[in-house]
Scaffold this active site. Structure first.
Site, PDB file in Angstrom:
ATOM      1  N   GLN A   1      -6.299  -3.978  12.582  1.00  0.00           N
ATOM      2  CA  GLN A   1      -6.490  -5.366  13.433  1.00  0.00           C
ATOM      3  C   GLN A   1      -5.270  -6.117  13.874  1.00  0.00           C
ATOM      4  O   GLN A   1      -5.380  -6.635  14.845  1.00  0.00           O
ATOM      5  CB  GLN A   1      -7.172  -6.211  12.372  1.00  0.00           C
ATOM      6  CG  GLN A   1      -8.139  -5.702  11.539  1.00  0.00           C
ATOM      7  CD  GLN A   1      -9.573  -5.622  12.181  1.00  0.00           C
ATOM      8  OE1 GLN A   1     -10.462  -4.553  12.132  1.00  0.00           O
ATOM      9  NE2 GLN A   1      -9.740  -6.990  12.963  1.00  0.00           N
ATOM     10  N   THR A   2      -4.246  -5.821  13.104  1.00  0.00           N
ATOM     11  CA  THR A   2      -2.881  -6.672  13.288  1.00  0.00           C
ATOM     12  C   THR A   2      -1.662  -5.904  12.708  1.00  0.00           C
ATOM     13  O   THR A   2      -1.558  -4.936  12.219  1.00  0.00           O
ATOM     14  CB  THR A   2      -3.503  -8.274  12.811  1.00  0.00           C
ATOM     15  OG1 THR A   2      -2.343  -9.065  13.170  1.00  0.00           O
ATOM     16  CG2 THR A   2      -3.474  -8.172  11.354  1.00  0.00           C
TER      17      THR A   2
ATOM     18  N   TRP B   1       0.673  -1.202  -0.087  1.00  0.00           N
ATOM     19  CA  TRP B   1      -0.143   0.033  -0.055  1.00  0.00           C
ATOM     20  C   TRP B   1       0.681   1.214   0.067  1.00  0.00           C
ATOM     21  O   TRP B   1       0.158   2.604  -0.052  1.00  0.00           O
ATOM     22  CB  TRP B   1      -0.933   0.180   0.999  1.00  0.00           C
ATOM     23  CG  TRP B   1      -0.212  -0.379   2.415  1.00  0.00           C
ATOM     24  CD1 TRP B   1       0.356   0.680   3.295  1.00  0.00           C
ATOM     25  CD2 TRP B   1      -0.181  -1.566   3.083  1.00  0.00           C
ATOM     26  NE1 TRP B   1       0.932  -0.085   4.301  1.00  0.00           N
ATOM     27  CE2 TRP B   1       0.579  -1.424   4.335  1.00  0.00           C
ATOM     28  CE3 TRP B   1      -0.273  -2.800   2.714  1.00  0.00           C
ATOM     29  CZ2 TRP B   1       0.903  -2.663   5.013  1.00  0.00           C
ATOM     30  CZ3 TRP B   1      -0.102  -4.038   3.709  1.00  0.00           C
ATOM     31  CH2 TRP B   1       0.528  -3.806   4.792  1.00  0.00           C
TER      32      TRP B   1
ATOM     33  N   CYS C   1      17.185   4.059  20.600  1.00  0.00           N
ATOM     34  CA  CYS C   1      17.517   5.545  20.707  1.00  0.00           C
ATOM     35  C   CYS C   1      18.610   5.730  20.010  1.00  0.00           C
ATOM     36  O   CYS C   1      18.762   6.926  19.572  1.00  0.00           O
ATOM     37  CB  CYS C   1      17.302   5.841  22.292  1.00  0.00           C
ATOM     38  SG  CYS C   1      15.564   5.544  22.864  1.00  0.00           S
TER      39      CYS C   1
ATOM     40  N   LEU D   1      -9.113 -12.165  10.304  1.00  0.00           N
ATOM     41  CA  LEU D   1      -8.552 -10.564  10.913  1.00  0.00           C
ATOM     42  C   LEU D   1      -9.221 -10.330  12.362  1.00  0.00           C
ATOM     43  O   LEU D   1      -8.722  -9.246  13.089  1.00  0.00           O
ATOM     44  CB  LEU D   1      -8.707  -9.785  10.047  1.00  0.00           C
ATOM     45  CG  LEU D   1      -7.744  -9.641   8.751  1.00  0.00           C
ATOM     46  CD1 LEU D   1      -8.182  -8.610   7.608  1.00  0.00           C
ATOM     47  CD2 LEU D   1      -6.246  -9.130   9.237  1.00  0.00           C
TER      48      LEU D   1
ATOM     49  N   TYR E   1     -12.416  -8.606  14.516  1.00  0.00           N
ATOM     50  CA  TYR E   1     -13.435  -7.312  14.530  1.00  0.00           C
ATOM     51  C   TYR E   1     -14.050  -7.326  13.364  1.00  0.00           C
ATOM     52  O   TYR E   1     -13.937  -6.376  12.279  1.00  0.00           O
ATOM     53  CB  TYR E   1     -12.628  -6.104  14.860  1.00  0.00           C
ATOM     54  CG  TYR E   1     -11.922  -6.099  16.107  1.00  0.00           C
ATOM     55  CD1 TYR E   1     -12.930  -5.695  17.095  1.00  0.00           C
ATOM     56  CD2 TYR E   1     -10.739  -6.502  16.496  1.00  0.00           C
ATOM     57  CE1 TYR E   1     -12.355  -5.590  18.611  1.00  0.00           C
ATOM     58  CE2 TYR E   1     -10.187  -6.528  17.665  1.00  0.00           C
ATOM     59  CZ  TYR E   1     -11.019  -5.832  18.815  1.00  0.00           C
ATOM     60  OH  TYR E   1     -10.646  -5.703  20.384  1.00  0.00           O
TER      61      TYR E   1
ATOM     62  N   GLU F   1      -5.507   0.509   5.615  1.00  0.00           N
ATOM     63  CA  GLU F   1      -5.545   1.123   6.824  1.00  0.00           C
ATOM     64  C   GLU F   1      -6.568   0.264   7.737  1.00  0.00           C
ATOM     65  O   GLU F   1      -6.276   0.175   8.943  1.00  0.00           O
ATOM     66  CB  GLU F   1      -5.808   2.543   6.772  1.00  0.00           C
ATOM     67  CG  GLU F   1      -4.732   3.383   6.277  1.00  0.00           C
ATOM     68  CD  GLU F   1      -3.339   3.374   7.068  1.00  0.00           C
ATOM     69  OE1 GLU F   1      -3.696   3.143   8.180  1.00  0.00           O
ATOM     70  OE2 GLU F   1      -2.443   3.399   6.415  1.00  0.00           O
TER      71      GLU F   1
HETATM   72  N1  ADE Z   1       0.000   0.889  10.498  1.00  0.00           N
HETATM   73  C1  ADE Z   1      -1.115   1.424  10.225  1.00  0.00           C
HETATM   74  N2  ADE Z   1      -0.979   2.070   9.030  1.00  0.00           N
HETATM   75  C2  ADE Z   1       0.272   1.746   8.405  1.00  0.00           C
HETATM   76  C3  ADE Z   1       0.910   1.907   7.318  1.00  0.00           C
HETATM   77  N3  ADE Z   1       0.595   2.651   6.497  1.00  0.00           N
HETATM   78  N4  ADE Z   1       2.140   1.389   7.317  1.00  0.00           N
HETATM   79  C4  ADE Z   1       2.647   0.583   8.156  1.00  0.00           C
HETATM   80  N5  ADE Z   1       2.201   0.451   9.416  1.00  0.00           N
HETATM   81  C5  ADE Z   1       1.047   1.031   9.542  1.00  0.00           C
END
Ligand code: ADE
Length: 412
Positions: free
Chosen positions: A62-63, A44, A219, A100, A102, A57
């Site tokens: 969910q995970t 994505w 860090c 997944l 929910y 998104e």
């Molecule tokens: N968690 C929620 N949205 C995300 C994204 N676009 N890329 C990586 N982790 C995510």
């Protein structure tokens, strides 16, 4: 909020230091530099298509990223466009979503696709307000879609960025509190730039997940360490402050596969039940709460009939008689596992049962409805065609295997 940045109203430490937007400017350049050489290539992220970004998104709520990728790829093959999603049946969408969890999110996704196709002429909203008007879209998701798809400066706040912003701010209050949420959103608004905000939002999330990890944050290699209040105070492992409010309740829940002529009874769950619309075996919550008796380590006999009390089994059979309208006899204990749903740890005791004194033309025994919900009789080979809750799928897979490799029943 119509994507216009609102003026920052607080400061980095919540004191009289520099305005947040200035801090934002300090972060942007190291963030971009870091992201360009460290970002993961994700399906994505190589697109600006709002449909792909929106579905990803919702799944990512969910995970984990790793778990989402195969679901995302499969979903896009099944429903390559918003039109395909809108015209699919709810059952097909649930089946693609299965695992997944929910399912309400899958239902909202489906409903929103129908709104986009029928009311918006198939056109996606291009601003936060437009997305917020759709089912299942909250402030974070709207901001993510608008910034990633249309490169508009909308703030984002989700699990990774909550942790990152709380540490950058040195926020020593419960991040779920109203006052902390307000500060975090203000910070998110203040740091999102006008110039390529999508890239910055992705970078913030990526640094939150890859560097600013929940435990052992890295860090020493963090490009934002210089601006991080938690790091300066050596409080990075104490921040974010997360007050746990949920107490886990342990419940024993029987899952009952009623069997007749090689087929099993599935019931569709009602709109007001959890996993609404999905198919399921019959269930009964035991009034007993001594779940320890099902702990295999502590009690090696836990998965045999001796782990059920006679009164529990007869209470189960009485409850089934009420639900189904005919007498059922529990035959075998098949499987025990623990399934976590919200604040419940459900010890799932999976049994097989059959109707007693059945005559083939006995109308009652055909069981077309249980508790005002439609039912169907399904061969184990056909389980795969129907959307089941995660726990029911586990039992269904067990039954499928069991039918093809018969063993002696586990109930002695
Ligand atoms: N968690 C929620 N949205 C995300 C994204 N676009 N890329 C990586 N982790 C995510």
């Amino acid at each position: 909020m119509d994507d216009a940045k609102t003026a920052p109203t607080s400061t980095l430490k919540g004191e009289k230091s520099q305005p947040l937007s200035k801090v934002g400017k300090q972060l942007i350049s190291p963030l971009r530099k870091w992201y360009r050489s460290h970002s993961r290539e994700l399906p994505w992220r190589t697109t600006h298509d709002p449909y792909l970004i929106w579905v990803s998104e919702i799944m990512l709520q969910q995970t984990t990223v790793k778990a989402v990728i195969p679901y995302f790829d499969r979903f896009m093959k099944l429903f390559p466009s918003v039109q395909d999603l809108a015209t699919a049946s709810e059952s097909e969408v649930f089946r693609a979503w299965e695992g997944l969890g929910y399912y309400r999110r899958a239902r909202f996704l489906h409903q929103a696709a129908q709104v986009i196709v029928t009311k918006l002429n198939g056109e996606f909203p291009t601003d936060v307000a437009g997305w917020l008007s759709l089912p299942g879209i909250g402030r974070y998701t709207a901001g993510a879609i608008v910034s990633f798809s249309f490169d508009k400066p909308a703030p984002i706040l989700e699990a990774n960025t909550v942790r990152l912003y709380a540490r950058l701010l040195g926020l020593q209050e419960d991040v779920k509190s109203t006052s902390a949420q307000k500060k975090l959103w203000q910070f998110a608004e203040a740091i999102v730039p006008e110039d390529r905000p999508g890239e910055i939002n992705q970078a913030l999330m990526e640094i939150g997940s890859q560097i600013c990890r929940p435990v052992e944050p890295m860090c020493a290699t963090c490009p934002l360490a210089k601006a991080c209040q938690a790091y300066a105070m050596n409080l990075q492992t104490q921040i974010p402050v997360i007050k746990s409010r949920v107490k886990i309740t342990k419940v024993i829940e029987y899952m009952v596969a009623v069997e007749r002529d090689g087929k099993f009874l599935l019931r569709q769950r009602k709109a007001d039940e959890r996993w609404a619309g999905m198919w399921d075996f019959l269930r009964w919550t035991s009034p007993f709460d001594d779940v320890e008796r099902f702990d295999k380590k502590a009690n090696p006999k836990s998965h045999s009939k001796s782990s059920h009390t006679a009164s529990e089994l007869s209470a189960l059979e009485d409850a089934l008689l009420l639900q189904v309208g005919c007498k059922l006899e529990v035959q075998s204990l098949e499987l025990v596992f623990v399934h976590h749903v919200t604040r419940y740890a459900l010890t799932q005791v999976c049994v097989r049962a059959h109707p007693l004194n059945l005559k083939t033309n006995n109308k009652q025994a055909l069981i077309k409805e249980v508790d005002d919900s439609p039912c169907m009789w399904v061969k184990p080979e056909e389980f795969a065609a129907h959307p089941l809750s995660t726990s029911a799928r586990r039992f269904a897979n067990h039954l499928l295997k069991r039918i093809h490799t018969p063993q002696l029943p586990g109930m002695d």
